[in-house]
Design a protein around this motif. Structure first.
Motif, short mmCIF file in Angstrom:
data_model
loop_
_atom_site.label_atom_id
_atom_site.label_comp_id
_atom_site.label_asym_id
_atom_site.label_seq_id
_atom_site.Cartn_x
_atom_site.Cartn_y
_atom_site.Cartn_z
N MET A 186 -24.44 -39.40 8.56
CA MET A 186 -24.44 -39.74 10.03
C MET A 186 -23.25 -40.51 10.34
SD MET A 186 -28.38 -40.18 11.48
CE MET A 186 -29.13 -41.21 10.39
N ARG A 187 -22.73 -39.88 11.63
CA ARG A 187 -21.61 -40.61 11.97
C ARG A 187 -21.98 -42.00 12.39
NH1 ARG A 187 -18.19 -37.92 16.60
NH2 ARG A 187 -18.11 -35.99 15.12
N VAL A 188 -20.97 -42.88 12.33
CA VAL A 188 -21.20 -44.48 12.98
C VAL A 188 -20.22 -44.55 13.93
CG1 VAL A 188 -21.24 -46.92 12.42
CG2 VAL A 188 -22.05 -45.14 10.81
N SER A 189 -20.81 -45.08 15.30
CA SER A 189 -19.96 -45.46 16.19
C SER A 189 -19.82 -46.97 16.50
CB SER A 189 -20.05 -44.43 17.56
OG SER A 189 -19.48 -44.96 18.81
N LEU A 190 -18.77 -47.52 17.14
CA LEU A 190 -18.92 -48.70 17.22
C LEU A 190 -18.32 -48.89 18.86
CD1 LEU A 190 -17.68 -52.02 15.43
CD2 LEU A 190 -16.53 -51.55 17.50
N GLN A 191 -18.77 -49.45 19.48
CA GLN A 191 -18.28 -49.47 21.11
C GLN A 191 -18.53 -50.86 21.63
OE1 GLN A 191 -19.93 -46.47 23.11
NE2 GLN A 191 -18.08 -45.20 23.21
N GLY A 192 -17.34 -51.50 22.28
CA GLY A 192 -17.53 -52.90 22.80
C GLY A 192 -16.48 -53.29 23.14
N TYR A 193 -16.26 -54.74 23.03
CA TYR A 193 -14.68 -55.32 23.33
C TYR A 193 -14.70 -56.57 22.52
CZ TYR A 193 -17.72 -58.30 26.29
OH TYR A 193 -18.73 -59.14 26.97
N LEU A 194 -13.50 -57.19 22.68
CA LEU A 194 -13.18 -58.32 21.98
C LEU A 194 -12.37 -59.36 22.85
CD1 LEU A 194 -10.18 -58.78 20.23
CD2 LEU A 194 -11.20 -56.87 19.13
N LEU A 195 -12.67 -60.64 22.86
CA LEU A 195 -12.16 -61.60 23.58
C LEU A 195 -11.14 -62.44 22.97
CD1 LEU A 195 -14.99 -62.68 26.08
CD2 LEU A 195 -13.26 -60.98 26.48
N VAL A 196 -10.09 -62.52 23.16
CA VAL A 196 -9.04 -63.25 22.53
C VAL A 196 -8.55 -64.45 23.17
CG1 VAL A 196 -6.69 -63.14 21.55
CG2 VAL A 196 -8.25 -61.15 21.52
N SER A 197 -8.47 -65.71 22.82
CA SER A 197 -8.09 -66.68 23.65
C SER A 197 -6.64 -66.60 23.45
CB SER A 197 -8.27 -67.99 22.68
OG SER A 197 -7.38 -68.06 21.34
N PRO A 198 -6.15 -67.65 24.91
CA PRO A 198 -4.67 -67.44 25.24
C PRO A 198 -3.86 -67.81 24.15
CG PRO A 198 -6.20 -68.48 26.88
CD PRO A 198 -7.12 -68.21 25.75
N GLU A 199 -4.24 -68.93 23.28
CA GLU A 199 -3.42 -69.26 22.04
C GLU A 199 -3.18 -67.94 21.10
OE1 GLU A 199 -5.68 -72.43 24.21
OE2 GLU A 199 -6.63 -70.81 22.91
N VAL A 233 -11.30 -40.90 6.78
CA VAL A 233 -12.62 -41.01 7.49
C VAL A 233 -12.86 -41.56 8.87
CG1 VAL A 233 -13.69 -41.44 5.25
CG2 VAL A 233 -12.89 -43.42 6.37
N CYS A 234 -11.77 -41.85 9.31
CA CYS A 234 -11.77 -42.34 10.76
C CYS A 234 -11.70 -41.19 11.75
CB CYS A 234 -10.45 -43.28 11.10
SG CYS A 234 -10.29 -43.66 12.78
N VAL A 235 -12.69 -41.01 12.40
CA VAL A 235 -12.82 -39.87 13.49
C VAL A 235 -11.93 -40.21 14.63
CG1 VAL A 235 -14.36 -38.38 14.84
CG2 VAL A 235 -14.74 -39.14 12.33
N ASP A 294 -10.88 -53.58 24.84
CA ASP A 294 -11.99 -52.68 24.80
C ASP A 294 -11.78 -51.65 23.56
OD1 ASP A 294 -13.26 -53.18 27.12
OD2 ASP A 294 -11.72 -52.30 28.28
N VAL A 295 -12.84 -51.70 22.73
CA VAL A 295 -13.02 -50.94 21.52
C VAL A 295 -13.84 -49.71 21.24
CG1 VAL A 295 -13.02 -51.34 19.03
CG2 VAL A 295 -12.35 -53.34 20.58
N HIS A 296 -13.23 -48.54 20.72
CA HIS A 296 -14.11 -47.54 20.49
C HIS A 296 -13.77 -46.87 19.19
CE1 HIS A 296 -15.94 -43.26 21.77
NE2 HIS A 296 -16.39 -43.77 20.74
N GLU A 297 -14.70 -46.99 18.07
CA GLU A 297 -14.31 -46.51 16.84
C GLU A 297 -15.47 -45.42 16.54
OE1 GLU A 297 -14.40 -49.89 14.03
OE2 GLU A 297 -13.31 -51.16 15.20
N GLU A 298 -15.20 -44.45 15.82
CA GLU A 298 -15.96 -43.65 14.93
C GLU A 298 -15.56 -43.27 13.59
OE1 GLU A 298 -17.18 -40.06 17.34
OE2 GLU A 298 -17.29 -41.41 19.06
N PHE A 299 -16.35 -43.48 12.81
CA PHE A 299 -16.15 -43.03 11.51
C PHE A 299 -17.21 -42.02 10.82
CE2 PHE A 299 -14.28 -46.92 12.10
CZ PHE A 299 -12.93 -46.94 11.44
N VAL A 300 -16.68 -41.21 10.01
CA VAL A 300 -17.66 -40.09 9.49
C VAL A 300 -19.18 -40.40 8.99
CG1 VAL A 300 -15.77 -38.64 8.97
CG2 VAL A 300 -16.62 -40.07 7.09
N ASP A 301 -19.41 -41.65 8.41
CA ASP A 301 -20.63 -42.19 7.88
C ASP A 301 -20.80 -43.64 7.64
OD1 ASP A 301 -19.20 -42.37 5.55
OD2 ASP A 301 -20.06 -40.61 4.30
#
Length: 100
Positions: free
Chosen positions: A1-14, A35-37, A52-59
């Motif tokens: 089954m394909r795996v999807s990651l969605q969301g975001y990361l917050l990086v400090s000013p430093e 394997v990266c879709v 903002d992050v969106h990743e999909e991998f084959v499994d």
């Protein structure tokens, strides 16, 4: 089954300059993984330090191998203090049926 990651990361000013500098290589290396879709990381124009992050991998094993590689990479070290807000899902759609 394909795996999807969605969301975001917050990086400090430093850490922001180092993250911006390291991100293009991280994106390039990830997109080279067979394997990266899909892999997209976009810096927000509304909120400084948000990516903002969106990743999909084959499994699931492919996704977990990617996560292990990243954890031990330069990107993993540079982004280690970033706060991550992700949702990870799995679906049974094939790559070709998802494009339709």
């Amino acid at each position: 089954m394909r795996v999807s990651l969605q969301g975001y990361l917050l990086v400090s000013p430093e850490d922001l300059a180092a993250v911006r500098q390291a991100l293009p290589l991280h994106i390039s290396l990830t997109r080279q993984e067979v394997v990266c879709v899909l892999f997209q990381v976009t810096e927000s124009h509304q909120q400084t330090g948000r990516f903002d992050v969106h990743e999909e991998f084959v499994d699931r094993p492919s996704f977990e191998a990617h996560q292990a590689r990243v954890k031990n990479s330069d990107w993993g070290a540079i982004s280690r203090h970033a706060e991550r807000f992700y949702q990870i899902t799995e679906d049974c759609l094939s790559r070709s049926s998802a494009i339709r």
